[in-house]
Scaffold this motif. Structure first.
Motif, PDB file in Angstrom:
ATOM      1  N   ARG A 152       0.808  -1.216   0.000  1.00 21.36           N
ATOM      2  CA  ARG A 152       0.000   0.000   0.000  1.00 21.36           C
ATOM      3  C   ARG A 152       0.846   1.273   0.000  1.00 21.36           C
ATOM      4  O   ARG A 152       0.312   2.361  -0.033  1.00 21.36           O
ATOM      5  CB  ARG A 152      -0.914   0.040   1.228  1.00 21.36           C
ATOM      6  CG  ARG A 152      -1.953  -1.052   1.290  1.00 21.36           C
ATOM      7  CD  ARG A 152      -3.008  -0.724   2.319  1.00 21.36           C
ATOM      8  NE  ARG A 152      -2.415  -0.447   3.621  1.00 21.36           N
ATOM      9  CZ  ARG A 152      -2.547   0.695   4.268  1.00 21.36           C
ATOM     10  NH1 ARG A 152      -3.221   1.683   3.746  1.00 21.36           N
ATOM     11  NH2 ARG A 152      -1.985   0.865   5.450  1.00 21.36           N
ATOM     12  N   THR A 153       2.141   1.133   0.073  1.00 20.92           N
ATOM     13  CA  THR A 153       3.018   2.294   0.199  1.00 20.92           C
ATOM     14  C   THR A 153       3.953   2.374  -0.998  1.00 20.92           C
ATOM     15  O   THR A 153       4.558   1.373  -1.382  1.00 20.92           O
ATOM     16  CB  THR A 153       3.847   2.222   1.498  1.00 20.92           C
ATOM     17  OG1 THR A 153       2.955   2.141   2.610  1.00 20.92           O
ATOM     18  CG2 THR A 153       4.718   3.449   1.646  1.00 20.92           C
ATOM     19  N   VAL A 154       4.059   3.556  -1.563  1.00 19.82           N
ATOM     20  CA  VAL A 154       4.982   3.818  -2.660  1.00 19.82           C
ATOM     21  C   VAL A 154       6.042   4.793  -2.152  1.00 19.82           C
ATOM     22  O   VAL A 154       5.718   5.833  -1.575  1.00 19.82           O
ATOM     23  CB  VAL A 154       4.252   4.415  -3.877  1.00 19.82           C
ATOM     24  CG1 VAL A 154       5.253   4.809  -4.961  1.00 19.82           C
ATOM     25  CG2 VAL A 154       3.245   3.415  -4.425  1.00 19.82           C
ATOM     26  N   SER A 155       7.307   4.430  -2.355  1.00 21.80           N
ATOM     27  CA  SER A 155       8.425   5.276  -1.931  1.00 21.80           C
ATOM     28  C   SER A 155       9.122   5.866  -3.150  1.00 21.80           C
ATOM     29  O   SER A 155       9.278   5.197  -4.170  1.00 21.80           O
ATOM     30  CB  SER A 155       9.437   4.479  -1.108  1.00 21.80           C
ATOM     31  OG  SER A 155       8.875   4.073   0.117  1.00 21.80           O
ATOM     32  N   ARG A 163      -2.088   9.607   2.275  1.00 25.81           N
ATOM     33  CA  ARG A 163      -1.068  10.276   3.082  1.00 25.81           C
ATOM     34  C   ARG A 163       0.167  10.513   2.242  1.00 25.81           C
ATOM     35  O   ARG A 163       0.575   9.647   1.456  1.00 25.81           O
ATOM     36  CB  ARG A 163      -0.726   9.425   4.303  1.00 25.81           C
ATOM     37  CG  ARG A 163       0.399   9.951   5.194  1.00 25.81           C
ATOM     38  CD  ARG A 163       0.706   8.937   6.271  1.00 25.81           C
ATOM     39  NE  ARG A 163       1.847   9.307   7.084  1.00 25.81           N
ATOM     40  CZ  ARG A 163       1.769  10.026   8.196  1.00 25.81           C
ATOM     41  NH1 ARG A 163       0.590  10.432   8.633  1.00 25.81           N
ATOM     42  NH2 ARG A 163       2.852  10.317   8.898  1.00 25.81           N
ATOM     43  N   LEU A 164       0.766  11.685   2.371  1.00 26.28           N
ATOM     44  CA  LEU A 164       2.028  12.006   1.720  1.00 26.28           C
ATOM     45  C   LEU A 164       3.001  12.488   2.792  1.00 26.28           C
ATOM     46  O   LEU A 164       2.715  13.460   3.500  1.00 26.28           O
ATOM     47  CB  LEU A 164       1.833  13.076   0.641  1.00 26.28           C
ATOM     48  CG  LEU A 164       3.050  13.444  -0.223  1.00 26.28           C
ATOM     49  CD1 LEU A 164       2.607  13.958  -1.596  1.00 26.28           C
ATOM     50  CD2 LEU A 164       3.939  14.504   0.432  1.00 26.28           C
ATOM     51  N   GLU A 165       4.117  11.790   2.913  1.00 28.43           N
ATOM     52  CA  GLU A 165       5.120  12.155   3.911  1.00 28.43           C
ATOM     53  C   GLU A 165       6.469  12.287   3.213  1.00 28.43           C
ATOM     54  O   GLU A 165       6.911  11.370   2.517  1.00 28.43           O
ATOM     55  CB  GLU A 165       5.194  11.096   5.006  1.00 28.43           C
ATOM     56  CG  GLU A 165       6.209  11.406   6.091  1.00 28.43           C
ATOM     57  CD  GLU A 165       6.218  10.361   7.194  1.00 28.43           C
ATOM     58  OE1 GLU A 165       7.306  10.084   7.725  1.00 28.43           O
ATOM     59  OE2 GLU A 165       5.142   9.817   7.503  1.00 28.43           O
ATOM     60  N   SER A 166       7.120  13.429   3.388  1.00 24.52           N
ATOM     61  CA  SER A 166       8.399  13.673   2.718  1.00 24.52           C
ATOM     62  C   SER A 166       9.444  14.069   3.750  1.00 24.52           C
ATOM     63  O   SER A 166       9.121  14.645   4.799  1.00 24.52           O
ATOM     64  CB  SER A 166       8.256  14.766   1.662  1.00 24.52           C
ATOM     65  OG  SER A 166       7.821  15.974   2.248  1.00 24.52           O
ATOM     66  N   SER A 199      19.793  13.718  -0.036  1.00 21.36           N
ATOM     67  CA  SER A 199      18.742  12.749  -0.346  1.00 21.36           C
ATOM     68  C   SER A 199      17.369  13.310  -0.035  1.00 21.36           C
ATOM     69  O   SER A 199      17.182  14.053   0.939  1.00 21.36           O
ATOM     70  CB  SER A 199      18.965  11.461   0.456  1.00 21.36           C
ATOM     71  OG  SER A 199      17.930  10.540   0.233  1.00 21.36           O
ATOM     72  N   ALA A 200      16.391  12.940  -0.873  1.00 26.71           N
ATOM     73  CA  ALA A 200      14.989  13.277  -0.646  1.00 26.71           C
ATOM     74  C   ALA A 200      14.171  11.992  -0.708  1.00 26.71           C
ATOM     75  O   ALA A 200      14.369  11.167  -1.601  1.00 26.71           O
ATOM     76  CB  ALA A 200      14.491  14.265  -1.704  1.00 26.71           C
ATOM     77  N   VAL A 201      13.255  11.815   0.249  1.00 23.04           N
ATOM     78  CA  VAL A 201      12.424  10.624   0.311  1.00 23.04           C
ATOM     79  C   VAL A 201      10.970  11.047   0.483  1.00 23.04           C
ATOM     80  O   VAL A 201      10.657  11.875   1.343  1.00 23.04           O
ATOM     81  CB  VAL A 201      12.838   9.695   1.471  1.00 23.04           C
ATOM     82  CG1 VAL A 201      11.902   8.494   1.546  1.00 23.04           C
ATOM     83  CG2 VAL A 201      14.276   9.238   1.306  1.00 23.04           C
ATOM     84  N   ILE A 202      10.106  10.509  -0.342  1.00 20.76           N
ATOM     85  CA  ILE A 202       8.660  10.734  -0.238  1.00 20.76           C
ATOM     86  C   ILE A 202       7.980   9.378  -0.132  1.00 20.76           C
ATOM     87  O   ILE A 202       8.286   8.465  -0.892  1.00 20.76           O
ATOM     88  CB  ILE A 202       8.117  11.499  -1.455  1.00 20.76           C
ATOM     89  CG1 ILE A 202       8.733  12.903  -1.539  1.00 20.76           C
ATOM     90  CG2 ILE A 202       6.597  11.613  -1.395  1.00 20.76           C
ATOM     91  CD1 ILE A 202       8.266  13.696  -2.740  1.00 20.76           C
ATOM     92  N   GLU A 203       7.059   9.253   0.816  1.00 21.78           N
ATOM     93  CA  GLU A 203       6.274   8.030   0.970  1.00 21.78           C
ATOM     94  C   GLU A 203       4.801   8.365   0.784  1.00 21.78           C
ATOM     95  O   GLU A 203       4.278   9.296   1.408  1.00 21.78           O
ATOM     96  CB  GLU A 203       6.509   7.386   2.336  1.00 21.78           C
ATOM     97  CG  GLU A 203       7.899   6.780   2.483  1.00 21.78           C
ATOM     98  CD  GLU A 203       8.006   5.850   3.670  1.00 21.78           C
ATOM     99  OE1 GLU A 203       7.048   5.831   4.485  1.00 21.78           O
ATOM    100  OE2 GLU A 203       9.013   5.139   3.788  1.00 21.78           O
ATOM    101  N   LEU A 204       4.148   7.583  -0.056  1.00 19.41           N
ATOM    102  CA  LEU A 204       2.739   7.778  -0.370  1.00 19.41           C
ATOM    103  C   LEU A 204       1.953   6.562   0.106  1.00 19.41           C
ATOM    104  O   LEU A 204       2.301   5.428  -0.238  1.00 19.41           O
ATOM    105  CB  LEU A 204       2.530   7.965  -1.877  1.00 19.41           C
ATOM    106  CG  LEU A 204       3.423   9.004  -2.580  1.00 19.41           C
ATOM    107  CD1 LEU A 204       3.204   8.947  -4.082  1.00 19.41           C
ATOM    108  CD2 LEU A 204       3.136  10.395  -2.049  1.00 19.41           C
TER     109      LEU A 204
END
Length: 782
Positions: A41-44, A77-80, A86-91
């Motif tokens: 369920r999570t896309v990084s 949910r969007l968490e960055s 480095s940049a990380v975003i989790e959806l």
């Protein structure tokens, strides 16, 4: 119908054998795992920008990406997060979403970002699932004594090119991750004094390198009967070609890159160190594909590692060995479930014999146990499920249930025999009298478990295997009860045909007591009241504590020590090696010494450590699994000896992540002001320490402080304009003379290596010397 079934014993035997063979084949084809695969369920999204500060990463990458990602459909949910380089975003998306379509939509959104700064890598997009996490961990280290003097820092690219590619080809492996060491890098160490003497700027050097380092296609040229491809070769093919490159021409004199810089093939800045039992290593972890057989992957991977050791690593002075793996835990757990399943079948057989008091009747009754167990595997295979501790638990639960239908049919057949019917007629009329009841009982049992299949959250995904296994077994037990049981009963003697019910004194006493409980209305009311009261008392007093999911803990600890803001790698390395040396004395120790109170730390099986500027981490497990909590306490106590450090330790879990599991309390603090957010989070952290007894608390980010030291270069723009310097000129020059600045890419065979410009110190500039860095300007001044 039943008469035809009973009279055709050979046909029923052959049918049963065919189903049994098919079921055995299905059992070997069903993948073996620890737990069922959980829905992704999570896309990084990970984007790298070497050398960039978190502030620049946020402004140049995250804000741009978020603008296009926040409009994605179904996103919950969007968490960055932005960190150095480095940049990380989790959806997060809801259960049941089509993840393939979602990944396409995420990539399409990222493609709309207009542009990224120079040297930003393309974003990496992948779906996350806990069940697809790493399950095997390897250490790559020099041979004992390091006879080849191998520098493991420089071996990262070699391992990636020659080891990871081979291991990635093992069937069922989705990814092999390599960490530790540093990537190779062409380092061009510029001497500012020699640049100034030749009236060259750093940007002149950069532009000259980029202008030369190009291959240009020239199309095709015909020559006689042949057609030739035409290319102009400009890319550098060796360090020597870089040294000979002409930067500028002044009259008859040539200024070459080697005149103003030292060039070397080295490595980029080291970001972390990894050790296994105090030996420096490169760390490799293996991820599996969803639905794959973790046991088969384990042994195939071990064979592949043996071949890699013989063909690749040993000739180059290195070796690869297994540090830890979860597959052994899977094997042990499944072995225990199989043992419990066998014991359950044995006990069910004993109980059935005690009540039937006939060996032949008992043999007929337990006929359904192997058939129904095999049917459960057919059901799991048909539903696309796996063999795991949960599905096997369902098979074990079903054993007792499968005997119910058989007992009902056997009792009906025996009753007909006592009425004087022969075996065949008793079998036919017995099954005809109860088959509707057996069918109704089977369907109601299946309907009890059927709703579990429609639960879409983690609980439904985990326990639907139980529902499938039990339903398949119960359905098979009904078919066995109305086909195989009467067929076998028609050909066997139970030895009970002339046994009278009155011969059982226990039966008579039991029926007499039941009659006394329901003899009058008052007694019936009292019996119901007592039953209800006892049931309520059991529910209130004996119900265990509730949890959303079981913990599923492993005897393995993940213990982190978070450093205060501003600590550098060398400082943390000094602390980390000191902690590592302390615990190394307990690796392979006698477990009884801790039991006798001779040591404060339990005996340790292995010690895997990782050191970075932000903290220190230990992955370890005790020799005696019962000592895991004491080991965690010992590690956190050692961590807290260092001022300003924050300690957190958690046990590994087969169901949840390794950061607290299903018993953790997660608190999100958000708001418009970063300072207020940090203050609220810190106050919450301290309050939790007061309320809970010795809690294990961690935070993201690891430091709840905005005291990260930062130096800002603020040019005098009037003076810069007079000297002909732009913001890009000043920024690039400062970066090159301090931490290094990307210039272009160098190709060695098929390997791509970054080229960086540095000052003469090679990125080791002291803070006190920043203001004295010499810069030659376009106006000819320094």
């Amino acid at each position: 119908m039943f008469e035809a079934i009973v009279r055709n014993g050979i046909l029923m035997t052959v049918a049963a054998l065919i189903i049994t063979v098919l079921g055995i084949l299905a059992a070997f084809r069903v993948p073996v795992q620890m737990i069922p695969d959980l829905e992704v369920r999570t896309v990084s999204i990970q984007t790298s920008w070497p050398g960039a500060t978190p502030q620049d990463v946020e402004k140049e990458i995250l804000i741009e990406q978020e603008e296009y990602l926040r409009t994605l459909p179904n996103m919950q949910r969007l968490e960055s997060s932005a960190s150095s380089g480095s940049a990380v975003i989790e959806l997060d998306f809801p259960f049941g979403v089509d993840m393939t379509q979602t990944l396409i939509e995420v990539n399409n959104a990222l493609n709309q970002v207009p542009s990224y700064p120079e040297n930003v890598d393309e974003p990496r997009v992948f779906a996350n699932s806990f069940s697809a996490n790493s399950f095997m961990y390897f250490a790559i280290s020099p041979l004992p004594g390091n006879p080849r003097n191998v520098d493991m820092v420089m071996m990262r690219d070699f391992v990636v090119d020659n080891v990871r590619t081979r291991l990635s080809g093992v069937p069922g492996v989705s990814q092999v991750n390599v960490s530790g060491g540093a990537e190779r890098q062409i380092r061009i160490l510029l001497d500012p004094t020699r640049l100034a003497d030749r009236q060259l700027t750093i940007l002149d050097v950069r532009n000259a390198i980029r202008a030369r380092n190009r291959d240009v296609s020239g199309g095709e040229v015909d020559g006689g009967k042949r057609r030739y491809l035409l290319r102009t070769i400009g890319r550098f093919d060796s360090v020597e070609s870089l040294q000979d490159m002409i930067v500028d021409r002044r009259g008859d004199s040539l200024i070459r890159l080697g005149d103003i810089a030292d060039i070397e093939l080295d490595h980029s800045r080291i970001q972390n160190y990894a050790y296994f039992n105090a030996r420096p290593i490169l760390f490799a972890s293996v991820n599996r594909e969803a639905g794959s057989n973790v046991i088969d992957i384990k042994y195939a991977m071990l064979d592949a590692v043996e071949r890699v050791n013989q063909d690749v690593l040993l000739p180059n002075g290195m070796q690869m060995q297994l540090m830890a793996e979860d597959a052994g835990y899977v094997e042990a757990s499944i072995r225990n479930v199989w043992l419990n399943l066998a014991l359950g079948a044995l006990f069910a057989t004993v109980v059935m014999f005690l009540f039937l008091r006939s060996v032949s009747a008992t043999a007929v009754g337990i006929l359904g146990i192997p058939v129904c167990t095999i049917a459960a595997f057919i059901g799991l295979l048909a539903a696309g499920r796996t063999i795991n501790v949960i599905s096997l638990a369902g098979v074990a639960f079903a054993i007792g249930m499968t005997l119910d239908n058989s007992i009902v049919v056997i009792e009906a057949i025996e009753l007909k025999r006592r009425q004087g019917l022969d075996r065949i007629r008793a079998a036919i009329e017995g099954v005809q009298s109860v088959w509707t009841a057996v069918l109704a009982s089977t369907l109601t049992t299946i309907l009890v478990f059927l709703p579990v299949l429609f639960i879409r959250e983690e609980a439904g995904q985990l326990y639907s295997d139980v529902a499938i296994a039990i339903s398949a077994s119960i359905l098979a037990s009904m078919l066995v009860a109305i086909t195989l049981i009467p067929t076998a009963s028609a050909r066997l003697s139970f030895g009970t045909e002339h046994r009278s019910h009155t011969q059982s004194e226990f039966r008579e006493r039991l029926l007499s007591r039941i009659d006394s409980l329901i003899a009058t209305r008052q007694r019936r009311t009292a019996t119901i009241a007592v039953t209800v009261t006892v049931s309520i008392a059991v529910i209130l007093l004996l119900t265990p504590p509730a949890e959303y999911l079981p913990e599923g803990e492993e005897p393995k600890t993940f213990a982190s020590m978070s450093a205060p803001p501003g600590y550098n790698l060398e400082t943390m390395k000094e602390i980390g090696l000191e902690v590592q040396d302390y615990f190394m004395q307990f690796v392979g120790d006698d477990p009884d010494r801790f039991d006798r109170g001779e040591t404060d730390v339990p005996a340790i099986r292995y010690l895997n450590t990782r050191i970075s500027a932000s903290g220190f981490r230990i992955i370890s497990e005790p020799i005696k699994h019962a000592d895991i909590d004491e080991l965690m306490d010992a590690i956190t106590a050692k961590y807290r000896e260092y001022p300003g450090m924050r300690a957190f330790a958690a046990r590994g879990s087969i169901i949840s992540s390794n950061d607290g599991g299903t018993r953790s309390i997660n608190l999100d603090v958000s708001g418009p002001n970063l300072g207020v957010i940090y203050a609220a989070a810190l106050a919450t952290y301290r309050r939790a320490e007061e309320v809970f007894g010795n809690p294990r608390i961690q935070s993201s980010p690891s430091s709840l402080s905005l005291s990260q030291p930062m130096l800002e270069v603020r040019p005098d723009w009037s003076r810069a304009a007079e000297l002909g310097l732009t913001a890009n000129d000043v920024g690039y020059t400062v970066a090159a003379l301090t931490d290094g600045a990307f210039v272009d890419e160098y190709f060695e065979s098929d390997d791509k290596i970054d080229m960086y410009l540095y000052g003469i110190t090679g990125g080791e500039t002291d803070v006190d010397n920043l203001g004295g860095l010499p810069i030659f300007t376009p106006q000819g001044s320094i």
